[in-house]
Design an enzyme around this catalytic site. Structure first.
Site, PDB file in Angstrom:
ATOM      1  CG  HIS A  27       3.757  -0.233   5.929  1.00 23.25           C
ATOM      2  ND1 HIS A  27       2.961   0.633   6.636  1.00 23.25           N
ATOM      3  CD2 HIS A  27       4.428   0.511   5.016  1.00 23.25           C
ATOM      4  CE1 HIS A  27       3.150   1.858   6.163  1.00 23.25           C
ATOM      5  NE2 HIS A  27       4.023   1.816   5.181  1.00 23.25           N
ATOM      6  CD  GLU A  40       0.180   3.007   6.457  1.00 19.91           C
ATOM      7  OE1 GLU A  40      -0.181   2.298   5.496  1.00 19.91           O
ATOM      8  OE2 GLU A  40       0.696   4.135   6.303  1.00 19.91           O
ATOM      9  CD  GLU A  44       8.099   2.847   5.012  1.00 14.38           C
ATOM     10  OE1 GLU A  44       8.049   3.434   3.926  1.00 14.38           O
ATOM     11  OE2 GLU A  44       7.152   2.212   5.482  1.00 14.38           O
ATOM     12  CG  ASN A  82       3.033   0.777   0.522  1.00 18.04           C
ATOM     13  OD1 ASN A  82       2.034   0.170   0.126  1.00 18.04           O
ATOM     14  ND2 ASN A  82       3.250   1.039   1.800  1.00 18.04           N
ATOM     15  CD1 TRP A  83       1.172   2.991  -5.784  1.00 11.92           C
ATOM     16  CD2 TRP A  83      -0.078   1.605  -7.044  1.00 11.92           C
ATOM     17  NE1 TRP A  83       1.528   3.177  -7.100  1.00 11.92           N
ATOM     18  CE2 TRP A  83       0.779   2.343  -7.896  1.00 11.92           C
ATOM     19  CE3 TRP A  83      -0.946   0.673  -7.607  1.00 11.92           C
ATOM     20  CZ2 TRP A  83       0.771   2.175  -9.283  1.00 11.92           C
ATOM     21  CZ3 TRP A  83      -0.946   0.510  -8.990  1.00 11.92           C
ATOM     22  CH2 TRP A  83      -0.098   1.247  -9.815  1.00 11.92           C
ATOM     23  CE  LYS A  84       1.487   3.977   2.738  1.00 15.61           C
ATOM     24  NZ  LYS A  84       1.704   4.964   3.789  1.00 15.61           N
ATOM     25  CB  SER A 119       7.356  12.597   3.528  1.00 14.68           C
ATOM     26  OG  SER A 119       6.164  12.500   4.300  1.00 14.68           O
ATOM     27  N   GLY A 174       5.179   6.044  -0.729  1.00 13.05           N
ATOM     28  CA  GLY A 174       3.725   5.950  -0.656  1.00 13.05           C
ATOM     29  C   GLY A 174       3.072   6.994  -1.541  1.00 13.05           C
ATOM     30  N   GLY A 175       2.656   8.107  -0.948  1.00  9.72           N
ATOM     31  CA  GLY A 175       1.892   9.148  -1.632  1.00  9.72           C
ATOM     32  C   GLY A 175       2.450   9.556  -2.991  1.00  9.72           C
ATOM     33  N   GLY A 200       3.515   9.862   5.331  1.00 13.47           N
ATOM     34  CA  GLY A 200       2.309  10.576   4.915  1.00 13.47           C
ATOM     35  C   GLY A 200       2.129  11.929   5.577  1.00 13.47           C
TER      36      GLY A 200
HETATM   37  P1  PGA Z   1       4.636   8.127   2.253  1.00 10.01           P
HETATM   38  O1  PGA Z   1       4.471   6.582   2.698  1.00 10.01           O
HETATM   39  O2  PGA Z   1       5.654   8.153   1.135  1.00 10.01           O
HETATM   40  O3  PGA Z   1       3.256   8.525   1.775  1.00 10.01           O
HETATM   41  O4  PGA Z   1       5.088   8.872   3.448  1.00 10.01           O
HETATM   42  C1  PGA Z   1       5.577   5.728   2.765  1.00 10.01           C
HETATM   43  C2  PGA Z   1       5.164   4.358   3.264  1.00 10.01           C
HETATM   44  O5  PGA Z   1       4.317   4.276   4.167  1.00 10.01           O
HETATM   45  O6  PGA Z   1       5.667   3.339   2.778  1.00 10.01           O
END
Ligand code: PGA
Length: 253
Positions: free
Chosen positions: A95, A97, A167, A9-11, A212, A233-234, A173
């Site tokens: 998600h 967010e 999640e 997930n590159w956001k 994470s 994500g990251g 993050g």
């Molecule tokens: P993260 O994000 O790996 O940077 O914690 C995961 C996500 O929000 O899908």
């Protein structure tokens, strides 16, 4: 029985050109992994170009969001058919967010997931509790409510095709991962609820963990009975670290 599934997930990161360069670096690094499904969800403008770069590879294209409507006066939105047109196999919905920053409700997530399935784009439906909810011992109750609401419009006969991502918001993050045991506890409850909702298909639905996930914790997380993959994500933004995650999910160092 359930094929491991790792999704990036590159956001709001990477231009179309950067996405293409990522694919060129990443694909050779995962060439030997045949036992894991892999998908990448870039921002909308990069979908088409990344899709072309992935076209002759087993890596699937995914979107980060969708609108449930077919078309119309919805400024700024993207319809399921448009995702099909650029070759999306999956789309992330709900998600945290989107839920917290853009006020997406379970009902909206349910409509999006059903609209995607109707177009044969497989929804990755996200659920997860906040730190406050976990500390108040409400995790299981919160997740149960999100599941019942967000999956309310999935036809039973297609339930096996969906993906659920657990999640915990406090782990996204932040560098704080749920321990494998903590994650498994919630995944087991999710599995049980999926069984209540969809019968035997509940055992086939893949449940990803997200929050994470890194090369050095993915194998231990995935060794848990009900953790079938990861939403990353990251650590998915660099070809090397995402490739390491995919390789370790496939059982190689
Ligand atoms: P993260 O994000 O790996 O940077 O914690 C995961 C996500 O929000 O899908």
């Amino acid at each position: 029985m359930r094929r491991p599934f790792i999704a990036a997930n590159w956001k709001m990161h990477k231009s179309p050109l950067e996405a293409e360069s990522f694919a060129a670096a990443f694909l050779p690094l995962v060439e030997k992994v045949t036992s894991v499904d892999v998908a990448i969800a870039p921002p909308f403008p990069a979908l088409e170009r990344l899709g072309r770069a992935l076209a002759r590879s087993p890596v699937a294209l995914a979107a980060q969001n969708v609108n449930a409507e077919e078309q119309g006066a919805f400024t700024g939105e993207v319809a399921p058919g448009m995702l099909v047109a650029v070759g999306c196999r999956y789309a992330i919905v709900g998600h945290s967010e989107r839920r917290t920053l853009y006020a997406e409700s379970d009902a909206m997530v349910a409509a999006k997931a059903a609209a995607l399935l109707a177009h044969d784009v497989l929804p990755i439906v996200c659920v997860g509790e906040s730190l406050e909810q976990r500390e108040a011992d409400r995790t299981l109750q919160v997740i149960e409510t999100q599941l019942a609401g967000s999956l309310a419009s999935i036809p039973k006969e297609r339930a096996a095709e969906i993906v659920v991502a657990y999640e915990p918001i406090w782990a996204i993050g932040t560098g704080k991962t749920a321990t494998p045991e903590m994650a498994q506890e919630v995944h087991a409850m999710i599995r049980e609820r999926l069984g209540d909702l969809f019968g035997a298909a509940g055992a086939e639905i893949r449940i990803q963990y997200g929050g994470s996930v890194k090369p050095d914790n993915v194998a231990e997380l995935m060794s848990q009975t009900d953790i079938d993959g990861a939403l990353v994500g990251g650590a998915s933004l660099e070809p090397e670290s995402f490739a390491q995650i995919v390789n370790r999910a496939g059982g190689s160092a």
